[in-house]
Design a protein around this motif. Structure first.
Motif, PDB file in Angstrom:
ATOM      1  N   MET A  23       0.833  -1.211   0.000  1.00 23.98           N
ATOM      2  CA  MET A  23       0.000   0.000   0.000  1.00 23.98           C
ATOM      3  C   MET A  23       0.862   1.254   0.000  1.00 23.98           C
ATOM      4  SD  MET A  23      -3.208   0.863  -0.099  1.00 23.98           S
ATOM      5  CE  MET A  23      -4.152  -0.530   0.485  1.00 23.98           C
ATOM      6  N   SER A  24       2.224   1.071  -0.112  1.00 22.85           N
ATOM      7  CA  SER A  24       3.110   2.229  -0.073  1.00 22.85           C
ATOM      8  C   SER A  24       3.178   2.954  -1.400  1.00 22.85           C
ATOM      9  CB  SER A  24       4.519   1.790   0.350  1.00 22.85           C
ATOM     10  OG  SER A  24       5.023   0.841  -0.583  1.00 22.85           O
ATOM     11  N   ASP A  25       2.712   2.331  -2.467  1.00 25.73           N
ATOM     12  CA  ASP A  25       2.744   2.948  -3.786  1.00 25.73           C
ATOM     13  C   ASP A  25       1.748   4.119  -3.811  1.00 25.73           C
ATOM     14  OD1 ASP A  25       2.716   3.662  -6.405  1.00 25.73           O
ATOM     15  OD2 ASP A  25       2.124   1.697  -7.177  1.00 25.73           O
ATOM     16  N   PRO A  26       2.199   5.359  -4.104  1.00 26.26           N
ATOM     17  CA  PRO A  26       1.292   6.512  -4.110  1.00 26.26           C
ATOM     18  C   PRO A  26       0.133   6.338  -5.097  1.00 26.26           C
ATOM     19  CG  PRO A  26       3.571   7.244  -4.109  1.00 26.26           C
ATOM     20  CD  PRO A  26       3.606   5.762  -4.314  1.00 26.26           C
ATOM     21  N   VAL A  71      -7.204   3.856  -4.343  1.00 28.66           N
ATOM     22  CA  VAL A  71      -8.094   3.422  -3.260  1.00 28.66           C
ATOM     23  C   VAL A  71      -8.890   4.609  -2.729  1.00 28.66           C
ATOM     24  CG1 VAL A  71      -8.157   2.500  -0.915  1.00 28.66           C
ATOM     25  CG2 VAL A  71      -6.656   1.457  -2.639  1.00 28.66           C
ATOM     26  N   ALA A  72      -8.234   5.755  -2.586  1.00 26.21           N
ATOM     27  CA  ALA A  72      -8.932   6.940  -2.072  1.00 26.21           C
ATOM     28  C   ALA A  72     -10.051   7.365  -3.014  1.00 26.21           C
ATOM     29  CB  ALA A  72      -7.934   8.080  -1.878  1.00 26.21           C
ATOM     30  N   ILE A  74     -12.964   4.969  -2.673  1.00 19.86           N
ATOM     31  CA  ILE A  74     -13.717   5.232  -1.441  1.00 19.86           C
ATOM     32  C   ILE A  74     -14.604   6.458  -1.609  1.00 19.86           C
ATOM     33  CG2 ILE A  74     -13.491   5.936   0.967  1.00 19.86           C
ATOM     34  CD1 ILE A  74     -10.972   4.167   1.090  1.00 19.86           C
ATOM     35  N   LEU A  75     -14.052   7.500  -2.229  1.00 24.97           N
ATOM     36  CA  LEU A  75     -14.835   8.720  -2.440  1.00 24.97           C
ATOM     37  C   LEU A  75     -16.025   8.451  -3.354  1.00 24.97           C
ATOM     38  CD1 LEU A  75     -12.029  11.417  -2.844  1.00 24.97           C
ATOM     39  CD2 LEU A  75     -13.682  11.223  -0.968  1.00 24.97           C
ATOM     40  N   LEU A  76     -15.802   7.669  -4.419  1.00 22.95           N
ATOM     41  CA  LEU A  76     -16.881   7.390  -5.362  1.00 22.95           C
ATOM     42  C   LEU A  76     -17.986   6.551  -4.708  1.00 22.95           C
ATOM     43  CD1 LEU A  76     -14.921   6.682  -8.672  1.00 22.95           C
ATOM     44  CD2 LEU A  76     -16.302   8.698  -8.118  1.00 22.95           C
ATOM     45  N   ILE A  77     -17.566   5.531  -3.965  1.00 21.97           N
ATOM     46  CA  ILE A  77     -18.559   4.672  -3.306  1.00 21.97           C
ATOM     47  C   ILE A  77     -19.296   5.460  -2.224  1.00 21.97           C
ATOM     48  CG2 ILE A  77     -18.865   2.632  -1.852  1.00 21.97           C
ATOM     49  CD1 ILE A  77     -16.461   1.407  -3.356  1.00 21.97           C
TER      50      ILE A  77
END
Length: 215
Positions: A1-4, A10-11, A14-17
């Motif tokens: 999960m360190s890959d920007p 993912v962000a 989350i915003l879309l959902i």
């Protein structure tokens, strides 16, 4: 999960959902508000109604056995697509409200052809194109509205507008024809605070165009 890039992906998901779920809830609330607005009107006209949702952004209300001069109603609500955030933002920036289209069948067909349409509304292009194609119509501006009639109907149009003008902030279209639907009213319900008064005005308009005024 360190890959920007992964974190950004993912962000965004989350915003879309989250936006979708919040938008669904907001549209359900808006739809219930419109359904209440229609029920307040049906308290004026009578009749029994059924409500059916059309996905996330619409609903229909069917009503029968309305009091004269009304006979039946099909109301269709077109809600803003709040569950699709970018599309909702586009419409919101353009000032488009939730829309409600009321299509009435009357006990007797109207004796007039009348069109009142807000020139900036979603109804304007189609209505004005139809009128422009028929030389029998005469059109005049009244504020932000175009009022179109056939010559014998001009006095009736003015009387109808005097009934509806107090709610003109929420009116987008008033279309009266001898053929079905006899009366089509496009409104933004959120801009009409007194639903019962507005529906009483619609009943008065129906009486005028069917010749029942004063009965």
């Amino acid at each position: 999960m360190s890959d920007p890039a992964t974190r950004a992906f993912v962000a965004v998901c989350i915003l879309l959902i989250g936006g979708y779920l919040i938008g669904l809830r907001l549209n359900r609330r808006a739809g219930r508000g419109i359904a209440r607005w229609v029920r307040e009107g049906l308290a004026v006209t009578g009749g029994s109604a059924t409500i059916r949702w059309l996905g996330a952004s619409g609903l229909t209300v069917e009503a029968r056995d309305l009091s004269p001069p009304m006979a039946a109603l099909r109301a269709t609500a077109l809600l803003l697509p709040r569950e699709i955030t970018l599309l909702w933002l586009y419409y919101w920036l353009r000032g488009r409200p939730d829309l409600l289209v009321l299509r009435f069948q009357l006990r007797a067909p109207p004796r007039h052809d009348i069109e009142v349409v807000s020139r900036g509304s979603p109804f304007a292009r189609g209505a004005l194109a139809e009128i422009a194609a028929d030389h029998r119509w005469a059109t005049q501006p009244v504020g932000r509205f175009a009022v179109a009639t056939r010559d014998p109907d001009r006095d009736t149009a003015e009387r109808i507008w005097s009934l509806l003008e107090p709610a003109s902030a929420g009116i987008l279209q008033v279309s009266i024809r001898p053929g079905a639907p006899h009366m089509q009213i496009g409104v933004a319900p959120a801009h009409i605070s007194d639903a019962a008064a507005f529906w009483r005005a619609l009943v008065g308009a129906a009486r005028l165009v069917t010749g029942e005024a004063g009965h």
